[in-house]
Motif scaffolding. Structure first.
Motif, PDB file in Angstrom:
ATOM      1  N   ALA A 160       0.832  -1.203   0.058  1.00  0.00           N
ATOM      2  CA  ALA A 160       0.022   0.139   0.004  1.00  0.00           C
ATOM      3  C   ALA A 160       0.797   1.225   0.145  1.00  0.00           C
ATOM      4  CB  ALA A 160      -0.887   0.033   1.376  1.00  0.00           C
ATOM      5  N   TRP A 161       2.019   1.260   0.206  1.00  0.00           N
ATOM      6  CA  TRP A 161       3.126   2.310   0.559  1.00  0.00           C
ATOM      7  C   TRP A 161       3.117   3.214  -0.809  1.00  0.00           C
ATOM      8  CZ3 TRP A 161       5.087   4.800   4.140  1.00  0.00           C
ATOM      9  CH2 TRP A 161       6.214   5.783   3.867  1.00  0.00           C
ATOM     10  N   ARG A 162       3.431   2.790  -2.071  1.00  0.00           N
ATOM     11  CA  ARG A 162       3.397   3.559  -3.119  1.00  0.00           C
ATOM     12  C   ARG A 162       2.066   4.460  -3.506  1.00  0.00           C
ATOM     13  NH1 ARG A 162       5.654   0.906  -8.425  1.00  0.00           N
ATOM     14  NH2 ARG A 162       3.979  -0.481  -7.715  1.00  0.00           N
ATOM     15  N   ARG A 163       1.041   3.931  -3.056  1.00  0.00           N
ATOM     16  CA  ARG A 163      -0.369   4.747  -3.486  1.00  0.00           C
ATOM     17  C   ARG A 163      -0.633   5.601  -2.443  1.00  0.00           C
ATOM     18  NH1 ARG A 163      -6.105   2.010  -4.324  1.00  0.00           N
ATOM     19  NH2 ARG A 163      -6.910   4.167  -4.643  1.00  0.00           N
ATOM     20  N   ALA A 164      -0.043   5.092  -1.137  1.00  0.00           N
ATOM     21  CA  ALA A 164      -0.221   6.347   0.061  1.00  0.00           C
ATOM     22  C   ALA A 164       0.715   7.243  -0.163  1.00  0.00           C
ATOM     23  CB  ALA A 164       0.054   5.443   1.201  1.00  0.00           C
ATOM     24  N   LEU A 165       1.831   7.187  -0.908  1.00  0.00           N
ATOM     25  CA  LEU A 165       2.681   8.352  -1.128  1.00  0.00           C
ATOM     26  C   LEU A 165       2.052   9.331  -2.057  1.00  0.00           C
ATOM     27  CD1 LEU A 165       6.281   6.877  -1.131  1.00  0.00           C
ATOM     28  CD2 LEU A 165       5.342   8.656   0.377  1.00  0.00           C
ATOM     29  N   ARG A 166       1.483   8.489  -3.395  1.00  0.00           N
ATOM     30  CA  ARG A 166       0.797   9.507  -4.224  1.00  0.00           C
ATOM     31  C   ARG A 166      -0.361  10.273  -3.772  1.00  0.00           C
ATOM     32  NH1 ARG A 166       1.146   4.771  -7.705  1.00  0.00           N
ATOM     33  NH2 ARG A 166      -1.070   4.537  -7.190  1.00  0.00           N
ATOM     34  N   GLU A 167      -1.264   9.646  -2.584  1.00  0.00           N
ATOM     35  CA  GLU A 167      -2.247  10.240  -2.167  1.00  0.00           C
ATOM     36  C   GLU A 167      -1.937  11.302  -1.419  1.00  0.00           C
ATOM     37  OE1 GLU A 167      -5.679   9.180  -2.743  1.00  0.00           O
ATOM     38  OE2 GLU A 167      -5.291   7.565  -4.160  1.00  0.00           O
ATOM     39  N   ALA A 168      -0.995  10.952  -0.618  1.00  0.00           N
ATOM     40  CA  ALA A 168      -0.323  12.073   0.320  1.00  0.00           C
ATOM     41  C   ALA A 168       0.094  13.347  -0.253  1.00  0.00           C
ATOM     42  CB  ALA A 168       0.659  11.530   1.329  1.00  0.00           C
ATOM     43  N   SER A 169       0.834  12.933  -1.345  1.00  0.00           N
ATOM     44  CA  SER A 169       1.449  14.092  -2.119  1.00  0.00           C
ATOM     45  C   SER A 169       0.143  14.958  -3.143  1.00  0.00           C
ATOM     46  CB  SER A 169       2.310  13.562  -3.246  1.00  0.00           C
ATOM     47  OG  SER A 169       1.715  13.010  -4.343  1.00  0.00           O
ATOM     48  N   ALA A 170      -0.988  14.418  -3.108  1.00  0.00           N
ATOM     49  CA  ALA A 170      -2.001  15.262  -3.879  1.00  0.00           C
ATOM     50  C   ALA A 170      -2.323  16.090  -2.687  1.00  0.00           C
ATOM     51  CB  ALA A 170      -3.022  14.470  -4.108  1.00  0.00           C
ATOM     52  N   GLU A 171      -2.082  16.086  -1.512  1.00  0.00           N
ATOM     53  CA  GLU A 171      -2.606  17.233  -0.532  1.00  0.00           C
ATOM     54  C   GLU A 171      -1.404  17.756  -0.054  1.00  0.00           C
ATOM     55  OE1 GLU A 171      -5.291  15.426   2.387  1.00  0.00           O
ATOM     56  OE2 GLU A 171      -5.851  14.124   0.731  1.00  0.00           O
ATOM     57  N   LEU A 172      -0.185  17.575  -0.243  1.00  0.00           N
ATOM     58  CA  LEU A 172       1.144  18.068   0.219  1.00  0.00           C
ATOM     59  C   LEU A 172       1.789  18.743  -0.778  1.00  0.00           C
ATOM     60  CD1 LEU A 172       2.255  15.373   2.495  1.00  0.00           C
ATOM     61  CD2 LEU A 172       1.470  17.740   3.339  1.00  0.00           C
ATOM     62  N   PRO A 173       2.620  19.792  -0.755  1.00  0.00           N
ATOM     63  CA  PRO A 173       3.420  20.234  -1.932  1.00  0.00           C
ATOM     64  C   PRO A 173       4.432  19.476  -2.418  1.00  0.00           C
ATOM     65  CG  PRO A 173       4.039  21.368   0.388  1.00  0.00           C
ATOM     66  CD  PRO A 173       2.951  20.498   0.436  1.00  0.00           C
ATOM     67  N   GLN A 174       4.975  18.271  -1.773  1.00  0.00           N
ATOM     68  CA  GLN A 174       5.895  17.360  -2.397  1.00  0.00           C
ATOM     69  C   GLN A 174       5.532  16.425  -3.274  1.00  0.00           C
ATOM     70  OE1 GLN A 174       5.262  18.154   0.733  1.00  0.00           O
ATOM     71  NE2 GLN A 174       7.192  19.134   1.743  1.00  0.00           N
ATOM     72  N   GLU A 175       6.080  16.227  -4.326  1.00  0.00           N
ATOM     73  CA  GLU A 175       6.009  14.939  -5.002  1.00  0.00           C
ATOM     74  C   GLU A 175       6.236  13.760  -4.384  1.00  0.00           C
ATOM     75  OE1 GLU A 175       4.869  14.894  -8.211  1.00  0.00           O
ATOM     76  OE2 GLU A 175       4.633  17.129  -8.114  1.00  0.00           O
ATOM     77  N   PRO A 176       5.746  12.825  -4.695  1.00  0.00           N
ATOM     78  CA  PRO A 176       6.000  11.253  -4.096  1.00  0.00           C
ATOM     79  C   PRO A 176       7.489  10.949  -3.915  1.00  0.00           C
ATOM     80  CG  PRO A 176       4.239  11.117  -5.669  1.00  0.00           C
ATOM     81  CD  PRO A 176       4.702  12.218  -5.815  1.00  0.00           C
ATOM     82  N   ARG A 177       8.178  11.252  -4.801  1.00  0.00           N
ATOM     83  CA  ARG A 177       9.685  10.967  -4.650  1.00  0.00           C
ATOM     84  C   ARG A 177      10.338  11.966  -3.790  1.00  0.00           C
ATOM     85  NH1 ARG A 177       8.957  13.474  -9.526  1.00  0.00           N
ATOM     86  NH2 ARG A 177       9.977  15.537  -9.649  1.00  0.00           N
TER      87      ARG A 177
END
Length: 142
Positions: A99-116
């Motif tokens: 679930a980690w990679r998708r969670a990073l994408r979801e979080a980055s949609a609400e944060l200024p940072q990109e998933p990487r």
């Protein structure tokens, strides 16, 4: 559901081996669906834990989402009558890692940072361990 019709045919014709094989397949399909639902709630849990770590703060809304995700994971992973788990703790750890990679994408949609960029700000292993500990120790009945 055509599988149930096929099961009836196998039973009525006395083909118990075919009926048992189909029952195993139905059980696998059901278990896979349960694991997908658990994973969906794990993504939501991780997303908010990531946001909390990156921003160094929390909100009542995030804490409510975390608590609700833990409740949902518990509900999907525990059988109502017996209380036994669908997925044991070691399997939950693997699903959480998936679930980690998708969670990073979801979080980055609400944060200024990109998933990487988030990967440099969050200790993945520590956060996954913390999330797993939260899941294992969570009991909405208490």
């Amino acid at each position: 559901m055509e599988e149930l019709e096929q099961l009836r045919i196998f039973i009525e014709s006395g083909d118990m081996n075919a009926a048992l094989t189909l029952l195993d397949e139905l059980d696998d399909m059901n278990r896979d669906a349960l694991i997908r639902n658990i994973k969906r709630h794990m993504v939501r849990l991780l997303q908010h834990l990531i946001k909390r770590d990156v921003e160094g703060r929390t909100t009542r809304s995030w804490e409510t989402t975390i608590a609700n995700a833990l409740d949902d994971i518990y509900d999907w992973n525990h059988r109502r009558k017996s209380g036994s788990q669908i997925a044991p703790d070691d399997e939950l750890a693997g699903v959480l890692a998936e679930a980690w990679r998708r969670a990073l994408r979801e979080a980055s949609a609400e944060l200024p940072q990109e998933p990487r960029d988030l990967t440099a700000l969050v200790n993945r292993d520590e956060l996954l361990d913390r999330a797993l500990s939260m899941i294992i120790s969570h009991d909405p009945r208490s």
